[in-house]
Design a protein around this motif. Structure first.
Motif, short mmCIF file in Angstrom:
data_model
loop_
_atom_site.label_atom_id
_atom_site.label_comp_id
_atom_site.label_asym_id
_atom_site.label_seq_id
_atom_site.Cartn_x
_atom_site.Cartn_y
_atom_site.Cartn_z
N MET A 139 45.16 26.21 35.58
CA MET A 139 46.00 26.89 36.72
C MET A 139 46.64 27.14 35.94
SD MET A 139 47.53 24.73 39.89
CE MET A 139 48.75 25.79 40.79
N PRO A 140 47.55 28.40 36.26
CA PRO A 140 48.73 28.79 35.04
C PRO A 140 50.07 28.29 35.71
CG PRO A 140 47.48 30.78 36.75
CD PRO A 140 47.16 29.24 37.10
N ALA A 141 50.23 27.57 34.71
CA ALA A 141 51.97 27.00 34.50
C ALA A 141 53.00 27.65 35.54
CB ALA A 141 52.05 26.98 32.72
N ARG A 142 53.87 26.83 35.94
CA ARG A 142 54.67 27.32 37.35
C ARG A 142 55.83 27.46 35.76
NH1 ARG A 142 56.11 28.44 42.22
NH2 ARG A 142 57.59 27.86 43.22
N ILE A 143 56.82 28.90 36.40
CA ILE A 143 58.15 29.08 35.76
C ILE A 143 59.15 28.81 36.00
CG2 ILE A 143 58.93 30.73 34.46
CD1 ILE A 143 56.05 30.92 33.37
N GLY A 144 59.96 28.28 34.95
CA GLY A 144 61.28 28.13 35.80
C GLY A 144 62.17 28.59 34.89
N VAL A 145 63.54 28.18 34.34
CA VAL A 145 64.15 29.23 34.42
C VAL A 145 66.21 27.69 33.78
CG1 VAL A 145 66.31 30.84 33.35
CG2 VAL A 145 64.28 31.01 35.50
N PRO A 174 79.83 32.47 35.07
CA PRO A 174 79.14 32.31 36.96
C PRO A 174 78.31 33.38 37.38
CG PRO A 174 81.51 31.18 36.97
CD PRO A 174 81.70 32.46 35.81
N GLN A 175 79.40 34.56 36.51
CA GLN A 175 78.62 36.36 37.59
C GLN A 175 77.56 36.09 36.61
OE1 GLN A 175 79.51 38.25 39.89
NE2 GLN A 175 77.76 39.62 40.03
N THR A 176 77.06 36.09 36.18
CA THR A 176 76.06 35.74 35.08
C THR A 176 75.02 35.15 35.16
OG1 THR A 176 76.65 36.70 33.28
CG2 THR A 176 74.30 36.20 32.72
N LEU A 177 75.41 34.13 35.44
CA LEU A 177 74.18 33.19 35.75
C LEU A 177 74.08 33.64 37.44
CD1 LEU A 177 73.51 29.98 36.24
CD2 LEU A 177 74.93 29.53 36.92
N ARG A 178 74.64 34.13 38.23
CA ARG A 178 74.64 34.11 39.85
C ARG A 178 73.29 35.37 39.63
NH1 ARG A 178 79.25 35.64 41.31
NH2 ARG A 178 80.27 34.16 42.42
N GLU A 179 73.40 36.34 38.50
CA GLU A 179 73.21 37.28 38.51
C GLU A 179 71.26 36.94 38.43
OE1 GLU A 179 74.69 39.82 36.02
OE2 GLU A 179 75.78 40.78 37.32
N ILE A 180 71.12 36.08 36.73
CA ILE A 180 70.25 35.49 36.37
C ILE A 180 69.29 34.37 37.92
CG2 ILE A 180 68.99 33.79 35.24
CD1 ILE A 180 71.24 34.51 32.86
N VAL A 181 70.31 33.75 38.58
CA VAL A 181 69.34 32.47 39.67
C VAL A 181 69.24 33.33 40.82
CG1 VAL A 181 70.11 30.60 38.75
CG2 VAL A 181 71.15 32.26 40.53
N GLN A 182 69.59 34.65 40.84
CA GLN A 182 69.08 35.52 42.04
C GLN A 182 67.07 36.41 41.97
OE1 GLN A 182 72.62 37.71 43.24
NE2 GLN A 182 73.30 36.39 44.56
N THR A 183 67.94 36.46 39.91
CA THR A 183 66.34 37.36 39.81
C THR A 183 65.46 36.31 39.94
OG1 THR A 183 68.25 39.26 39.25
CG2 THR A 183 65.96 38.61 38.46
N ALA A 184 65.56 34.73 39.05
CA ALA A 184 64.86 33.93 39.82
C ALA A 184 64.12 33.82 40.30
CB ALA A 184 65.87 33.23 38.86
N ASP A 185 64.94 34.36 41.39
CA ASP A 185 64.51 33.73 43.36
C ASP A 185 63.72 34.83 43.81
OD1 ASP A 185 64.94 31.62 45.52
OD2 ASP A 185 66.17 32.75 46.71
N GLU A 186 64.09 35.50 43.39
CA GLU A 186 63.25 37.04 43.59
C GLU A 186 62.22 36.63 43.51
OE1 GLU A 186 63.40 41.70 42.91
OE2 GLU A 186 65.61 41.02 42.75
N LEU A 187 62.09 36.98 42.18
CA LEU A 187 60.43 36.77 41.17
C LEU A 187 60.32 35.73 41.29
CD1 LEU A 187 61.48 38.22 38.18
CD2 LEU A 187 61.30 39.36 40.18
N GLY A 188 60.25 34.21 42.23
CA GLY A 188 59.24 33.28 42.21
C GLY A 188 59.60 32.22 42.05
N ALA A 189 60.22 32.24 40.88
CA ALA A 189 60.46 30.71 39.57
C ALA A 189 60.40 29.98 40.32
CB ALA A 189 61.57 31.19 38.96
N GLY A 190 60.37 28.87 40.11
CA GLY A 190 60.20 27.82 40.59
C GLY A 190 62.05 26.75 40.80
N THR A 191 62.52 25.84 39.02
CA THR A 191 63.26 25.47 39.21
C THR A 191 64.26 26.35 38.47
OG1 THR A 191 62.12 23.54 39.49
CG2 THR A 191 64.30 23.46 38.76
N LEU A 192 65.78 26.18 38.51
CA LEU A 192 66.59 26.34 37.71
C LEU A 192 67.40 24.96 37.16
CD1 LEU A 192 69.97 26.63 36.40
CD2 LEU A 192 68.75 28.35 36.37
#
Length: 321
Positions: free
Chosen positions: A1-7, A15-33
């Motif tokens: 089974m493929p490994a889950r991806i977190g960030v 903050p603005q960079t973090l917001r952009e990263i986490v919204q992208t992570a959320d959109e692309l289905g990453a599991g956990t920040l």
């Protein structure tokens, strides 16, 4: 089974960079920040709350909260409060803390095995919802309980040495292995985790931080991580990690180069072979092959580290997909 991806988020970006990263992570289905707790960088509890508020599915882990700087009761309170607002999306990770961080404020991680064991026990008891009486060598609780009541929050232990890895397998819900580690070192580490599992009958989730970058030009991708990786690998505790991977790196010279601010020397010392052994970095084809190596050692989750922008995260996720 493929490994889950977190960030992971180390606390260096605004903050603005973090917001952009986490919204992208959320959109692309990453599991956990995984929000790191490094002294003098951005504080993880506040950032985790903002991450959860600005995403729909992404989880947040308070990463390697050190009981030498934050009492385990307080760390557990923070996780429980976040879980009240965002049920099922929170994890709590304990770790001794970076030695250089602790030294910078005059602290030493004394008796780490006992301290980590007590921290996990306290968190588990408090999250059970009942009044807790705890008499340990390091911490005591005299009949108090969390106002939040029982919370189902996974407890993770960050570990890299044999006895701590075995402890994670024996008492935690998961283990987190440090960034900059090679697949060979992770395989060695997970053998110790499994030894702990065999004694306790538990099965823990196995995660590792992996520095990652991708570009059609492999040199550009590697340069993005070269100095960050050097900061990590200069630590004496990475000697075994380097040895297992067959990596030739003069740690003393690397430490000296950083101390005198000679970043050109750092770039020479952390050569492409070092990066190939200890990251997922290079062309899309190279990153796919490296990903397979990390999955093959038995990780349940690969936590992408060193991500500096939403664009880089999107590029890596496209390759891994």
């Amino acid at each position: 089974m493929p490994a889950r991806i977190g960030v992971s988020y180390e606390g260096g970006h605004p903050p603005q960079t973090l917001r952009e990263i986490v919204q992208t992570a959320d959109e692309l289905g990453a599991g956990t920040l995984w929000a790191a707790s490094h002294l003098f960088l951005r504080e993880p509890i506040a950032n985790a709350g903002m991450v959860l508020a600005h995403t729909k599915m992404l989880g947040a882990a308070l990463m390697a909260m050190s009981p030498y700087t934050v009492h385990p009761v307080y760390a557990t309170m923070a996780a429980a409060a976040l879980d009240e607002w965002f049920p099922g999306r929170v994890q709590l990770c304990f770790g001794s803390g970076a030695p250089r961080d602790l030294e910078s404020v005059g602290l030493v991680a004394e008796r780490p095995l006992g301290t980590m064991s007590e921290s996990i026990a306290i968190a588990r008891d408090l999250l059970g919802g009942e009044a807790v009486v705890f008499e340990g060598q390091h911490f005591q609780i005299k009949g108090r309980q969390l106002a939040s009541g029982p919370r189902d929050i996974p407890l993770i232990l960050a570990a890299s040495r044999p006895k701590m890895l075995e402890l994670a397998g024996a008492i935690a819900d998961g283990v987190l292995i440090s960034a900059g580690t090679s697949p060979g070192f992770i395989s060695w580490a997970l053998d110790h985790v499994r030894a702990g599992e065999s004694r306790s009958g538990r099965s823990v989730r196995k995660s590792a931080l992996v520095y990652s970058s991708v570009d059609s030009d492999s040199h550009i991708a590697r340069n993005a991580l070269r100095r960050n990786l050097g900061v990590i690998l200069r630590g004496e505790h990475h000697a075994h990690n380097l040895s297992v991977a067959g990596t030739s790196l003069d740690q003393a010279a690397l430490t000296s180069a950083f101390a005198r601010g000679d970043l050109d020397a750092v770039d020479v010392l952390v050569n492409d072979d070092v990066i190939a052994n200890h990251t997922m970095s290079g062309s899309p084809t190279e990153v796919k092959a490296m990903m397979a190596n990390y999955e093959a050692v038995g990780l349940d989750e690969i936590v992408l580290a060193g991500i500096g922008s939403a664009a880089m995260l999107r590029a890596i996720m496209a390759v891994l997909a």
